[in-house]
Design a protein around this motif. Sequence first.
Motif, PDB file in Angstrom:
ATOM      1  N   GLN A   1       0.821  -1.041  -0.315  1.00  0.00           N
ATOM      2  CA  GLN A   1       0.165  -0.247   0.449  1.00  0.00           C
ATOM      3  C   GLN A   1       0.771   1.119  -0.194  1.00  0.00           C
ATOM      4  O   GLN A   1       0.671   2.275  -0.557  1.00  0.00           O
ATOM      5  CB  GLN A   1      -0.820   0.020   1.341  1.00  0.00           C
ATOM      6  N   ILE A   2       1.890   1.487   0.629  1.00  0.00           N
ATOM      7  CA  ILE A   2       2.780   2.635   0.601  1.00  0.00           C
ATOM      8  C   ILE A   2       3.474   3.056  -0.108  1.00  0.00           C
ATOM      9  O   ILE A   2       2.997   3.931  -0.418  1.00  0.00           O
ATOM     10  CB  ILE A   2       3.813   1.374   0.874  1.00  0.00           C
ATOM     11  N   PRO A   3       3.155   2.555  -1.450  1.00  0.00           N
ATOM     12  CA  PRO A   3       3.977   3.243  -2.594  1.00  0.00           C
ATOM     13  C   PRO A   3       2.674   3.490  -3.180  1.00  0.00           C
ATOM     14  O   PRO A   3       2.167   4.992  -4.078  1.00  0.00           O
ATOM     15  CB  PRO A   3       4.128   2.373  -3.697  1.00  0.00           C
ATOM     16  N   ARG A   4       1.845   3.479  -3.190  1.00  0.00           N
ATOM     17  CA  ARG A   4       0.665   4.263  -3.891  1.00  0.00           C
ATOM     18  C   ARG A   4       0.095   5.339  -2.647  1.00  0.00           C
ATOM     19  O   ARG A   4      -0.422   6.290  -3.189  1.00  0.00           O
ATOM     20  CB  ARG A   4      -0.795   2.744  -3.318  1.00  0.00           C
TER      21      ARG A   4
ATOM     22  N   LEU B   1       2.054  11.931 -12.612  1.00  0.00           N
ATOM     23  CA  LEU B   1       3.353  12.369 -11.999  1.00  0.00           C
ATOM     24  C   LEU B   1       2.441  10.917 -10.732  1.00  0.00           C
ATOM     25  O   LEU B   1       4.115  10.690 -10.497  1.00  0.00           O
ATOM     26  CB  LEU B   1       3.712  13.336 -11.765  1.00  0.00           C
ATOM     27  N   GLY B   2       2.089  11.435  -9.495  1.00  0.00           N
ATOM     28  CA  GLY B   2       2.042  10.396  -8.470  1.00  0.00           C
ATOM     29  C   GLY B   2       2.187   8.846  -8.591  1.00  0.00           C
ATOM     30  O   GLY B   2       2.624   7.752  -8.316  1.00  0.00           O
ATOM     31  N   ASP B   3       1.882   8.988 -10.125  1.00  0.00           N
ATOM     32  CA  ASP B   3       1.277   7.234 -10.656  1.00  0.00           C
ATOM     33  C   ASP B   3       2.561   6.939 -11.156  1.00  0.00           C
ATOM     34  O   ASP B   3       3.020   5.548 -11.057  1.00  0.00           O
ATOM     35  CB  ASP B   3       0.484   7.050 -12.182  1.00  0.00           C
ATOM     36  N   PHE B   4       3.402   7.407 -12.064  1.00  0.00           N
ATOM     37  CA  PHE B   4       5.126   7.653 -12.317  1.00  0.00           C
ATOM     38  C   PHE B   4       5.842   7.141 -11.096  1.00  0.00           C
ATOM     39  O   PHE B   4       5.732   6.229 -10.833  1.00  0.00           O
ATOM     40  CB  PHE B   4       5.194   8.643 -12.760  1.00  0.00           C
ATOM     41  N   VAL B   5       5.229   7.791  -9.898  1.00  0.00           N
ATOM     42  CA  VAL B   5       6.313   8.035  -8.934  1.00  0.00           C
ATOM     43  C   VAL B   5       6.162   6.710  -7.873  1.00  0.00           C
ATOM     44  O   VAL B   5       6.492   5.977  -7.787  1.00  0.00           O
ATOM     45  CB  VAL B   5       6.212   9.087  -7.806  1.00  0.00           C
ATOM     46  N   ALA B   6       5.121   5.990  -7.767  1.00  0.00           N
ATOM     47  CA  ALA B   6       4.341   5.170  -7.342  1.00  0.00           C
ATOM     48  C   ALA B   6       4.886   3.968  -7.925  1.00  0.00           C
ATOM     49  O   ALA B   6       5.229   3.023  -7.568  1.00  0.00           O
ATOM     50  CB  ALA B   6       3.117   4.890  -7.376  1.00  0.00           C
TER      51      ALA B   6
ATOM     52  N   VAL C   1      -3.300   1.883 -12.473  1.00  0.00           N
ATOM     53  CA  VAL C   1      -2.220   2.360 -12.751  1.00  0.00           C
ATOM     54  C   VAL C   1      -3.065   1.941 -14.128  1.00  0.00           C
ATOM     55  O   VAL C   1      -3.650   2.984 -15.032  1.00  0.00           O
ATOM     56  CB  VAL C   1      -0.678   2.698 -11.901  1.00  0.00           C
ATOM     57  N   ASP C   2      -2.087   1.257 -14.662  1.00  0.00           N
ATOM     58  CA  ASP C   2      -2.465   1.014 -16.181  1.00  0.00           C
ATOM     59  C   ASP C   2      -1.814  -0.436 -16.028  1.00  0.00           C
ATOM     60  O   ASP C   2      -0.693  -0.569 -16.227  1.00  0.00           O
ATOM     61  CB  ASP C   2      -0.884   1.821 -17.010  1.00  0.00           C
ATOM     62  N   TRP C   3      -2.517  -1.195 -17.020  1.00  0.00           N
ATOM     63  CA  TRP C   3      -1.860  -2.783 -16.899  1.00  0.00           C
ATOM     64  C   TRP C   3      -0.778  -3.096 -17.527  1.00  0.00           C
ATOM     65  O   TRP C   3      -0.475  -3.902 -17.915  1.00  0.00           O
ATOM     66  CB  TRP C   3      -3.172  -3.565 -17.702  1.00  0.00           C
TER      67      TRP C   3
END
Length: 618
Positions: free
Chosen positions: A34-37, A274-279, A156-158
């Motif tokens: 859960q943390i990266p999310r 950007l958040g998705d990319f970081v996660a 995010v993105d499959w």
Amino acid sequence: MSGIRIVGSHIRNQWFSYFAGISMVAAGSLFATQIPRLIGSVTDSLRDGTLGTSEMAGYVGLIILIGVVRVGTGWGGRVIVHHKGRELTYNLRKQLFEKWGTLSPSYYHRHSVGDMISHALSDVEVVRELVSQGINQAVSGLAMLLGAAYLMAVHVDWRLTLAGLGPLLLIPLLVKWLGPQIRVQSQRSQEALGAMAQTTEEVIGGIRAVKAFGTEHVVISRFENRVDTIVEEKMRFVRLSALFAALVPLMVNLGFIFVLGYGGFLLTMKTISLGDFVAFTLYVTLLRQPLEQLGNVLNIIQRSIASLNRIDELLRVVSEVLDRKGPLLDRPLQGTLEVKGLTFHYAGSKNDVLTDISLSVKPGQTLGIIGGMGSGKSTLADLLLRLYDPPERTVFIDGEDILNYPLARLRDGIAYVPQDGFLFSTTVLENIGFSDEYPDREKAEHCAKITAVHENIQCFPEKYDTEIGERGVRLSGGQKQRIAIARMIYKNAPFQIMDDSLSAVDTRTERRILLNLRELSTSLPDSEGGKAKATIIISHRLSAVQHADEIVVFDDGRIVERGNHAELMSLSGIYAELWFMQAGLTEESDAQRQRDTSEPNLDAEMDVLEAGRMEEVL
Ligand SMILES: Nc1ncnc2c1ncn2[C@@H]1O[C@H](COP(=O)(O)OP(=O)(O)O)[C@@H](O)[C@H]1O
Ligand SMILES: [Mg+2]
């Protein structure tokens, strides 16, 4: 693959603990995913400028909470699984030990003890690694991988998920390629270890011979060769495992590169935030460790299959001597032995060791067996004890074929002093009272007096509580034999068999012991816990059997003369010849023994006493 069943049944029996442990470890890992999310959401809020102090505090609190729960559940689960692994090790060692206790001497004839010890130590250790480390790492790794893949693909993105995890699909191929090689190599290094253990055991066991021959250098170079082999085999193993362990992170790094490239592209196209990319980058980094662990688990599995199969094979060995099927004669032995036309050869050899042996002994009687080395005397004792099975209808106790008695019953009724008079590395008391779980001190002392070793024991530092062997007193051959005979007397069984048990005792002490023994075996009333016993004295020295009721002379597995001392002397055969030869030697060797060892010097009074008893007996 049958070895796997060992682990399977262990897990089935302990399913609840495993279920609890595995759930906790999995929960811990799922929490971690859960943390990266969360950090991704923080990043997005930061970029949008919507992150207030209280919200930030909320995120931080949540991350700390997840961290604590993760550590707590992960720790608890790991402890449970490790604990169970220890339990399996303990059980396996116990099972192996019990199995080895049931196997007949012929098994030990064919297998090296060093090899068996290596199984009990290293193979079992490998299995423990499979159960504790293997399960922990597999569960936490898989939970993290699946949890992260799910979050990435759904939230995010499959396509990005596929790009990041794609290279990991190569890992099974790696296992297919390197796994069998690793397994073979592991087996070879275990075998090398077994060979070294065997050499060590032999050298240490035979250290006196090694020293006496001055062959330390030969032994050391042999030992070095063994060690060199181990190093070589181990290095091959390490090279393979290291290659495997290095290729797995490489796949992870490839995934990372794909995510950076493809993720950056999606970011500029505004498909992901950007958040998705970081996660995402955090996920790939986060997955590095569990994936390495999964690789490690596959390694452990490959290795432990070999160990499990070896253990399984050992546990399946069946003793060559077993209780018969069908109704057994479960009654205490009385003390009548009859051997009728016994011919015997060891399995795997064509030559008969015993040919047409017939003899008998009753309670209160002593049978002497005399014969040269290799004439089959010890073999006969082994057959009476069913360390090897005699042919059917050749050996009878109380009128019944000994094959029809339960082994435990038979052996319970026979007190035996083996030829080497083996003593255990424990106290004198426990050695003498070996047939009792809690030896009786008084009874043990009484037995030691009968075998004229009490005076010696009184001089030991802690008397009857003195340890024998490596950590305690060193005994002379004669002292060992007399303690071994005391152990036989302590057992108080209807049959007593002594296999060359007085060879290191001077003839005077021998006479004293034999007289005491005779008195005990013929005249002790039942009320004093004694019974008339059937005694078999095997010896290559005539003085030990001279007073027996019947003496049989063995030569090359056959009985060539029989009778009592007087009858045999009048035959002027082998026995008489031996008698004249040994009579001259006895005085000489006794004088030698008196000089060499600290055997007790019997006082004259005792001699007179004995002379009196001897009259009675003769
Ligand atoms: N376990 C065994 N397997 C095969 N042969 C054996 C075994 N034990 C002893 N022998 C052989 O049997 C013969 C008799 O041995 P043994 O009974 O020990 O004689 P003794 O006790 O009279 O010295 C010897 O030739 C010996 O080599
Ligand atoms: Mg022998």
